[in-house]
Design a protein around this motif. Structure first.
Motif, PDB file in Angstrom:
ATOM      1  N   CYS A  91      -2.845   0.250  -3.910  1.00 32.55           N
ATOM      2  CA  CYS A  91      -2.161  -0.979  -3.601  1.00 32.55           C
ATOM      3  C   CYS A  91      -1.646  -1.413  -4.750  1.00 32.55           C
ATOM      4  CB  CYS A  91      -3.293  -1.733  -2.982  1.00 32.55           C
ATOM      5  SG  CYS A  91      -2.782  -3.381  -2.642  1.00 32.55           S
ATOM      6  N   ALA A  92      -0.332  -1.889  -4.886  1.00 33.74           N
ATOM      7  CA  ALA A  92       0.422  -2.668  -5.895  1.00 33.74           C
ATOM      8  C   ALA A  92       0.387  -4.264  -5.428  1.00 33.74           C
ATOM      9  CB  ALA A  92       1.778  -2.116  -6.006  1.00 33.74           C
ATOM     10  N   VAL A  93      -0.254  -4.995  -6.463  1.00 30.58           N
ATOM     11  CA  VAL A  93      -0.251  -6.297  -6.277  1.00 30.58           C
ATOM     12  C   VAL A  93       0.509  -7.327  -7.114  1.00 30.58           C
ATOM     13  CG1 VAL A  93      -2.056  -8.305  -6.277  1.00 30.58           C
ATOM     14  CG2 VAL A  93      -2.735  -5.996  -5.683  1.00 30.58           C
ATOM     15  N   SER A  94       1.212  -8.218  -6.751  1.00 31.53           N
ATOM     16  CA  SER A  94       1.946  -8.784  -7.211  1.00 31.53           C
ATOM     17  C   SER A  94       1.395  -9.984  -8.249  1.00 31.53           C
ATOM     18  CB  SER A  94       3.355  -9.781  -6.577  1.00 31.53           C
ATOM     19  OG  SER A  94       2.483 -10.487  -5.583  1.00 31.53           O
ATOM     20  N   ALA A  95       0.294 -10.361  -7.952  1.00 30.20           N
ATOM     21  CA  ALA A  95      -0.431 -11.535  -8.556  1.00 30.20           C
ATOM     22  C   ALA A  95      -1.466 -10.877  -9.743  1.00 30.20           C
ATOM     23  CB  ALA A  95      -1.468 -12.136  -7.572  1.00 30.20           C
ATOM     24  N   LYS A  96      -1.749 -11.760 -10.843  1.00 28.22           N
ATOM     25  CA  LYS A  96      -2.732 -11.182 -11.807  1.00 28.22           C
ATOM     26  C   LYS A  96      -3.944 -10.810 -11.441  1.00 28.22           C
ATOM     27  CE  LYS A  96      -0.349 -13.728 -15.722  1.00 28.22           C
ATOM     28  NZ  LYS A  96      -0.771 -14.783 -16.668  1.00 28.22           N
ATOM     29  N   LEU A  97      -4.493  -9.636 -11.367  1.00 22.74           N
ATOM     30  CA  LEU A  97      -5.682  -9.239 -10.800  1.00 22.74           C
ATOM     31  C   LEU A  97      -6.902 -10.053 -11.640  1.00 22.74           C
ATOM     32  CD1 LEU A  97      -5.676  -5.523  -9.807  1.00 22.74           C
ATOM     33  CD2 LEU A  97      -5.805  -7.782  -8.397  1.00 22.74           C
ATOM     34  N   GLU A 128       0.939  -1.008  -0.149  1.00 20.53           N
ATOM     35  CA  GLU A 128      -0.084   0.099  -0.013  1.00 20.53           C
ATOM     36  C   GLU A 128       0.929   1.272   0.028  1.00 20.53           C
ATOM     37  OE1 GLU A 128      -2.134  -3.073   2.918  1.00 20.53           O
ATOM     38  OE2 GLU A 128      -0.193  -2.325   2.531  1.00 20.53           O
ATOM     39  N   SER A 129       0.247   2.334  -0.713  1.00 23.63           N
ATOM     40  CA  SER A 129       1.019   3.583  -0.429  1.00 23.63           C
ATOM     41  C   SER A 129      -0.153   4.745  -0.489  1.00 23.63           C
ATOM     42  CB  SER A 129       1.893   3.758  -1.585  1.00 23.63           C
ATOM     43  OG  SER A 129       1.119   3.946  -2.745  1.00 23.63           O
ATOM     44  N   GLY A 130       0.174   5.825  -0.072  1.00 18.71           N
ATOM     45  CA  GLY A 130      -0.759   6.974  -0.188  1.00 18.71           C
ATOM     46  C   GLY A 130      -1.398   7.550   1.043  1.00 18.71           C
ATOM     47  N   GLY A 131      -0.871   6.787   2.275  1.00 25.23           N
ATOM     48  CA  GLY A 131      -1.674   7.533   3.323  1.00 25.23           C
ATOM     49  C   GLY A 131      -0.811   8.499   3.889  1.00 25.23           C
ATOM     50  N   GLY A 132      -1.374   9.232   5.179  1.00 28.18           N
ATOM     51  CA  GLY A 132      -0.792  10.291   5.604  1.00 28.18           C
ATOM     52  C   GLY A 132      -1.715  11.077   6.540  1.00 28.18           C
ATOM     53  N   LEU A 133      -1.202  12.251   6.536  1.00 25.99           N
ATOM     54  CA  LEU A 133      -2.260  13.392   7.459  1.00 25.99           C
ATOM     55  C   LEU A 133      -2.850  14.340   6.564  1.00 25.99           C
ATOM     56  CD1 LEU A 133      -2.805  14.496  10.472  1.00 25.99           C
ATOM     57  CD2 LEU A 133      -0.824  15.897   9.974  1.00 25.99           C
ATOM     58  N   LYS A 171      -2.230  -4.053 -12.433  1.00 24.94           N
ATOM     59  CA  LYS A 171      -2.176  -4.646 -11.164  1.00 24.94           C
ATOM     60  C   LYS A 171      -2.185  -3.818  -9.824  1.00 24.94           C
ATOM     61  CE  LYS A 171       1.036  -7.217 -12.060  1.00 24.94           C
ATOM     62  NZ  LYS A 171       2.255  -8.613 -11.782  1.00 24.94           N
ATOM     63  N   THR A 172      -3.259  -2.817  -9.953  1.00 27.83           N
ATOM     64  CA  THR A 172      -3.334  -2.070  -8.817  1.00 27.83           C
ATOM     65  C   THR A 172      -4.875  -1.920  -8.257  1.00 27.83           C
ATOM     66  OG1 THR A 172      -3.751  -0.187 -10.090  1.00 27.83           O
ATOM     67  CG2 THR A 172      -1.638  -0.403  -9.460  1.00 27.83           C
ATOM     68  N   VAL A 173      -4.963  -1.840  -7.021  1.00 32.70           N
ATOM     69  CA  VAL A 173      -6.486  -1.591  -6.098  1.00 32.70           C
ATOM     70  C   VAL A 173      -6.369  -0.098  -5.672  1.00 32.70           C
ATOM     71  CG1 VAL A 173      -8.082  -2.598  -4.724  1.00 32.70           C
ATOM     72  CG2 VAL A 173      -6.733  -4.044  -6.159  1.00 32.70           C
ATOM     73  N   ASP A 174      -7.142   0.595  -6.133  1.00 33.68           N
ATOM     74  CA  ASP A 174      -7.351   2.128  -5.376  1.00 33.68           C
ATOM     75  C   ASP A 174      -8.193   2.388  -4.721  1.00 33.68           C
ATOM     76  OD1 ASP A 174      -5.659   3.531  -8.435  1.00 33.68           O
ATOM     77  OD2 ASP A 174      -4.698   2.503  -6.703  1.00 33.68           O
ATOM     78  N   LEU A 175      -8.021   3.356  -3.584  1.00 34.82           N
ATOM     79  CA  LEU A 175      -9.309   3.937  -2.738  1.00 34.82           C
ATOM     80  C   LEU A 175      -9.141   5.297  -2.893  1.00 34.82           C
ATOM     81  CD1 LEU A 175     -11.579   3.137  -1.014  1.00 34.82           C
ATOM     82  CD2 LEU A 175     -10.148   3.106   0.911  1.00 34.82           C
ATOM     83  N   GLU A 176     -10.369   6.003  -3.366  1.00 35.06           N
ATOM     84  CA  GLU A 176     -10.238   7.384  -3.401  1.00 35.06           C
ATOM     85  C   GLU A 176     -10.999   7.744  -2.238  1.00 35.06           C
ATOM     86  OE1 GLU A 176      -9.532   8.655  -8.075  1.00 35.06           O
ATOM     87  OE2 GLU A 176     -11.338   9.030  -6.950  1.00 35.06           O
ATOM     88  N   TYR A 201      -5.676  -1.364   5.007  1.00 35.91           N
ATOM     89  CA  TYR A 201      -5.190  -2.504   4.651  1.00 35.91           C
ATOM     90  C   TYR A 201      -5.860  -2.914   3.206  1.00 35.91           C
ATOM     91  CZ  TYR A 201      -3.505  -3.056   9.356  1.00 35.91           C
ATOM     92  OH  TYR A 201      -2.746  -3.029  10.731  1.00 35.91           O
ATOM     93  N   CYS A 202      -4.938  -3.192   2.330  1.00 36.94           N
ATOM     94  CA  CYS A 202      -5.682  -3.871   1.119  1.00 36.94           C
ATOM     95  C   CYS A 202      -5.607  -5.224   1.214  1.00 36.94           C
ATOM     96  CB  CYS A 202      -4.317  -3.312  -0.037  1.00 36.94           C
ATOM     97  SG  CYS A 202      -4.792  -4.031  -1.664  1.00 36.94           S
ATOM     98  N   TYR A 203      -6.367  -5.997   0.322  1.00 39.45           N
ATOM     99  CA  TYR A 203      -6.620  -7.458   0.459  1.00 39.45           C
ATOM    100  C   TYR A 203      -6.976  -7.639  -1.081  1.00 39.45           C
ATOM    101  CZ  TYR A 203     -11.505  -7.591  -0.032  1.00 39.45           C
ATOM    102  OH  TYR A 203     -13.032  -7.368  -0.303  1.00 39.45           O
ATOM    103  N   ILE A 204      -6.797  -8.867  -1.314  1.00 41.92           N
ATOM    104  CA  ILE A 204      -7.352  -9.597  -2.510  1.00 41.92           C
ATOM    105  C   ILE A 204      -8.030 -10.988  -2.075  1.00 41.92           C
ATOM    106  CG2 ILE A 204      -5.837  -8.284  -3.972  1.00 41.92           C
ATOM    107  CD1 ILE A 204      -4.102 -11.152  -4.577  1.00 41.92           C
TER     108      ILE A 204
END
Length: 116
Positions: free
Chosen positions: A21-27, A5-10, A75-80, A93-96
């Motif tokens: 979320c960058a995923v190593s598996a084929k989405l 995951e990336s992009g968190g903060g204040l 191969k990304t999952v994003d949350l806006e 937490y990102c999940y698949i």
């Protein structure tokens, strides 16, 4: 399978953040993907889940403010996240969940803090 995951903060109340979320598996082999969150002393709760662009679930507390996307090619999952509130403060937490499996795979989490 690795999820990062990336992009968190204040961010101030009313502000926006985008988690990725960058995923190593084929989405394309993933049945469902999405995001959970956990605040101190609380159980982990589902924030958003996506199976297809037209088949999504959201927690009642984030409906109309958050949107989840999956890009099988990247191969990304994003949350806006928009109109953030202090109650949105949590580790996200990102999940698949792969096709044909009952297992969930998790990222390590990214902290989101909403405060003035």
């Amino acid at each position: 399978v690795q999820l990062v995951e990336s992009g968190g903060g204040l961010v101030q109340p009313g502000g926006s953040l985008k988690l990725s979320c960058a995923v190593s598996a084929k989405l394309s082999t993933v049945y469902a993907a999405g995001w959970y969150r956990q605040s101190p002393g609380q159980e982990r709760e589902l924030v958003a889940a996506i199976r297809t662009a037209s088949d999504q679930d959201y927690a009642d507390s984030v409906k109309g403010r958050f949107a989840v996307y999956r890009d099988n090619a990247k191969k990304t999952v994003d949350l806006e996240m928009n109109k953030l509130k202090p109650d949105d403060t949590a580790v996200y937490y990102c999940y698949i969940r792969p096709l044909g499996e009952e297992n969930y795979y998790w990222g390590r989490g990214t902290q989101v803090t909403v405060s003035s």
